[in-house]
Enzyme design. Sequence first.
Site, PDB file in Angstrom:
ATOM      1  N   ASP A  95       0.857  -1.164   0.000  1.00  0.00           N
ATOM      2  CA  ASP A  95       0.000   0.000   0.000  1.00  0.00           C
ATOM      3  C   ASP A  95       0.901   1.222   0.000  1.00  0.00           C
ATOM      4  OD1 ASP A  95      -2.689   1.320   2.048  1.00  0.00           O
ATOM      5  OD2 ASP A  95      -2.173   1.535  -0.053  1.00  0.00           O
ATOM      6  N   SER A  96       0.356   2.340  -0.513  1.00  0.00           N
ATOM      7  CA  SER A  96       1.225   3.488  -0.843  1.00  0.00           C
ATOM      8  C   SER A  96       1.552   4.363   0.356  1.00  0.00           C
ATOM      9  CB  SER A  96       0.499   4.367  -1.860  1.00  0.00           C
ATOM     10  OG  SER A  96      -0.729   4.776  -1.249  1.00  0.00           O
ATOM     11  N   PHE A  99      -3.043   6.170   3.187  1.00  0.00           N
ATOM     12  CA  PHE A  99      -3.908   6.039   4.367  1.00  0.00           C
ATOM     13  C   PHE A  99      -3.159   6.477   5.621  1.00  0.00           C
ATOM     14  CE2 PHE A  99      -7.554   4.052   6.359  1.00  0.00           C
ATOM     15  CZ  PHE A  99      -7.108   3.628   7.578  1.00  0.00           C
ATOM     16  N   GLN A 192     -11.403   7.344  -5.389  1.00  0.00           N
ATOM     17  CA  GLN A 192     -11.810   8.052  -4.197  1.00  0.00           C
ATOM     18  C   GLN A 192     -13.170   8.715  -4.469  1.00  0.00           C
ATOM     19  OE1 GLN A 192     -10.572   7.799  -1.278  1.00  0.00           O
ATOM     20  NE2 GLN A 192      -8.556   6.921  -1.647  1.00  0.00           N
ATOM     21  N   ASP A 269      -8.356  -6.787   2.083  1.00  0.00           N
ATOM     22  CA  ASP A 269      -7.297  -6.870   3.097  1.00  0.00           C
ATOM     23  C   ASP A 269      -7.829  -6.288   4.401  1.00  0.00           C
ATOM     24  OD1 ASP A 269      -6.751  -3.808   2.374  1.00  0.00           O
ATOM     25  OD2 ASP A 269      -5.643  -4.302   4.213  1.00  0.00           O
ATOM     26  N   CYS A 307     -12.968 -26.451  12.667  1.00  0.00           N
ATOM     27  CA  CYS A 307     -11.755 -25.945  12.016  1.00  0.00           C
ATOM     28  C   CYS A 307     -10.648 -26.984  12.079  1.00  0.00           C
ATOM     29  CB  CYS A 307     -11.303 -24.661  12.725  1.00  0.00           C
ATOM     30  SG  CYS A 307      -9.822 -23.922  12.027  1.00  0.00           S
ATOM     31  N   CYS A 309      -7.352 -26.170  11.520  1.00  0.00           N
ATOM     32  CA  CYS A 309      -6.057 -25.460  11.525  1.00  0.00           C
ATOM     33  C   CYS A 309      -5.142 -26.034  12.600  1.00  0.00           C
ATOM     34  CB  CYS A 309      -6.282 -23.960  11.749  1.00  0.00           C
ATOM     35  SG  CYS A 309      -6.481 -23.460  13.474  1.00  0.00           S
ATOM     36  N   CYS A 312      -6.418 -25.466  16.149  1.00  0.00           N
ATOM     37  CA  CYS A 312      -7.594 -26.249  16.543  1.00  0.00           C
ATOM     38  C   CYS A 312      -7.299 -27.748  16.604  1.00  0.00           C
ATOM     39  CB  CYS A 312      -8.747 -25.969  15.578  1.00  0.00           C
ATOM     40  SG  CYS A 312      -9.325 -24.260  15.728  1.00  0.00           S
ATOM     41  N   HIS A 338      -5.214 -19.196  13.847  1.00  0.00           N
ATOM     42  CA  HIS A 338      -6.597 -19.666  13.623  1.00  0.00           C
ATOM     43  C   HIS A 338      -7.427 -18.623  12.865  1.00  0.00           C
ATOM     44  CE1 HIS A 338     -10.670 -21.045  14.170  1.00  0.00           C
ATOM     45  NE2 HIS A 338     -10.945 -19.827  14.629  1.00  0.00           N
TER      46      HIS A 338
HETATM   47  C1  LIG Z   1      -9.150  -0.230   7.542  1.00  0.00           C
HETATM   48  N1  LIG Z   1      -9.846   0.567   6.584  1.00  0.00           N
HETATM   49  C2  LIG Z   1      -9.179   1.045   5.512  1.00  0.00           C
HETATM   50  N2  LIG Z   1      -7.890   0.735   5.206  1.00  0.00           N
HETATM   51  C3  LIG Z   1      -7.601   1.464   4.102  1.00  0.00           C
HETATM   52  C4  LIG Z   1      -6.393   1.547   3.383  1.00  0.00           C
HETATM   53  C5  LIG Z   1      -5.241   0.617   3.695  1.00  0.00           C
HETATM   54  C6  LIG Z   1      -4.644   0.793   5.023  1.00  0.00           C
HETATM   55  C7  LIG Z   1      -3.278   0.118   5.124  1.00  0.00           C
HETATM   56  O1  LIG Z   1      -2.807   0.385   6.432  1.00  0.00           O
HETATM   57  C8  LIG Z   1      -2.573  -0.820   7.122  1.00  0.00           C
HETATM   58  O2  LIG Z   1      -3.726  -1.215   7.845  1.00  0.00           O
HETATM   59  C9  LIG Z   1      -4.256  -0.224   8.713  1.00  0.00           C
HETATM   60  C10 LIG Z   1      -2.313  -1.825   6.057  1.00  0.00           C
HETATM   61  O3  LIG Z   1      -0.981  -1.736   5.600  1.00  0.00           O
HETATM   62  C11 LIG Z   1      -3.310  -1.401   4.989  1.00  0.00           C
HETATM   63  O4  LIG Z   1      -2.887  -1.761   3.706  1.00  0.00           O
HETATM   64  C12 LIG Z   1      -6.327   2.495   2.319  1.00  0.00           C
HETATM   65  N3  LIG Z   1      -5.128   2.668   1.648  1.00  0.00           N
HETATM   66  C13 LIG Z   1      -5.054   3.596   0.663  1.00  0.00           C
HETATM   67  N4  LIG Z   1      -3.890   3.805   0.002  1.00  0.00           N
HETATM   68  N5  LIG Z   1      -6.139   4.375   0.285  1.00  0.00           N
HETATM   69  C14 LIG Z   1      -7.342   4.226   0.882  1.00  0.00           C
HETATM   70  O5  LIG Z   1      -8.310   4.918   0.506  1.00  0.00           O
HETATM   71  C15 LIG Z   1      -7.467   3.268   1.970  1.00  0.00           C
HETATM   72  C16 LIG Z   1      -8.688   3.124   2.670  1.00  0.00           C
HETATM   73  C17 LIG Z   1      -8.732   2.226   3.745  1.00  0.00           C
HETATM   74  N6  LIG Z   1      -9.722   1.934   4.633  1.00  0.00           N
HETATM   75 ZN   LIG Z   2      -8.709 -23.186  13.870  1.00  0.00          ZN
END
Ligand SMILES: CNc1nc2c(CC[C@H]3O[C@@H](OC)[C@H](O)[C@@H]3O)c3nc(N)[nH]c(=O)c3cc2[nH]1
Ligand SMILES: [Zn+2]
Length: 374
Positions: A95-96, A99, A192, A269, A307, A309, A312, A338
């Site tokens: 992810d970039s 967030f 977005q 994710d 389960c 796993c 379990c 789990h």
């Molecule tokens: C939980 N809700 C949520 N997560 C989001 C993430 C990933 C968080 C990233 O931060 C970390 O988890 C909190 C992990 O590395 C995850 O990939 C997002 N990432 C980007 N670039 N743009 C978004 O609009 C966005 C929206 C989200 N809404």
């Molecule tokens: Zn399990």
Amino acid sequence: MTNAVTYELLHRDKKTGARRGVIHTPHGDIQTPVFMPVGTQGAVKAMRPEQVADMGAEIILANTYHLYLRPGHEIVKEAGGLHKFMNWDRAILTDSGGFQVFSLGQLRKITEEGVSFQSHIDGSRHMLSPEKAVEIQNALGSDIMMAFDECAPYPADRSYIKDSMERTCRWLERCKAAHKDVERQSLFGIMQGGMYKDLRRESAERIVDMDLPGYSIGGLSVGEPKELMLDILDDCVDLLPEDKPRYLMGVGTPDYLFEGVERGLDMFDCVEPTRIARHGLATTSHGRINIKNAKFERDFTPLDPECDCYTCRNYSRAYIRHMMKSGEMMSAMLISNHNLHFLIHMMAGIREAIEEDRFTEFKKEFYEKYGGFK
Ligand SMILES: CNc1nc2c(CC[C@H]3O[C@@H](OC)[C@H](O)[C@@H]3O)c3nc(N)[nH]c(=O)c3cc2[nH]1
Ligand SMILES: [Zn+2]
């Protein structure tokens, strides 16, 4: 010029938007719909990579913002890239940081150039720009790189969301221009537009025009009510190309996964499975249980009797409760294992159900057993 990452649609459910596909990447194929375990800092917390692979995970996440701040993307590059550094030879999506830098609140300042922010680790000042986010992900060597975007806060007024979405589109142009080796790594665009359907449509049009290998829906799962998220999804999933992967960021728990799959999404994710594990919460076929509860003191059955796993098959609720109460790291290890296995296995069931045109029935069976969602 072939993209590093391509999508193949295998089957679509007759009654819903659910679809079954495969994502081909330089580090192997990913069966979809897929739940991606999150390894933000370069590890899925409390799990070794072999365990994550053994349960069937074909792709995991890592995070640009975190790895840039620590240990630094140059060090990861010197180590031979993130796959080598973290001993994971399957697919990685990074992810970039969009967030993260936006959730830093006061510690960051947004301009057209990018986002200047103070490190949550040592307060040092940094600037993340579309070019910088691409440079970092090139150094990490992930198979899928997310564009640098602004995950706008919720709630936010329309004018803020409009300006933010338009800037994110301009940033996407810059990410695309900065990313050269499209045969080694694929850049995904992020839709977005907050909770405004017309702005989501405009965002979709502009990012789809850039003809990227895959797309995600961002700006959701940011505290909005469930009905609102589902209403937005009803409107915007089909705006993304059918022949490319569609990723819903930050989602989620079993109910959201079913709802997302039903609307035609392919990738998900969420940090939840491992995060709630550290608090003693286990996801089972009959809903969530809190292992700290006294009623488990003499309960010698597994977390989930249905389960198979590692946890379990080898440990009881009483033992895991004891591990949790005595502060042993083993509790996080066993419950994380789990919880991840549960979601990975649930997605395998969803894929099978779609292939056999019985997704609706599978969802109904699951909900009846799982009970009310949190
Ligand atoms: C939980 N809700 C949520 N997560 C989001 C993430 C990933 C968080 C990233 O931060 C970390 O988890 C909190 C992990 O590395 C995850 O990939 C997002 N990432 C980007 N670039 N743009 C978004 O609009 C966005 C929206 C989200 N809404
Ligand atoms: Zn399990």
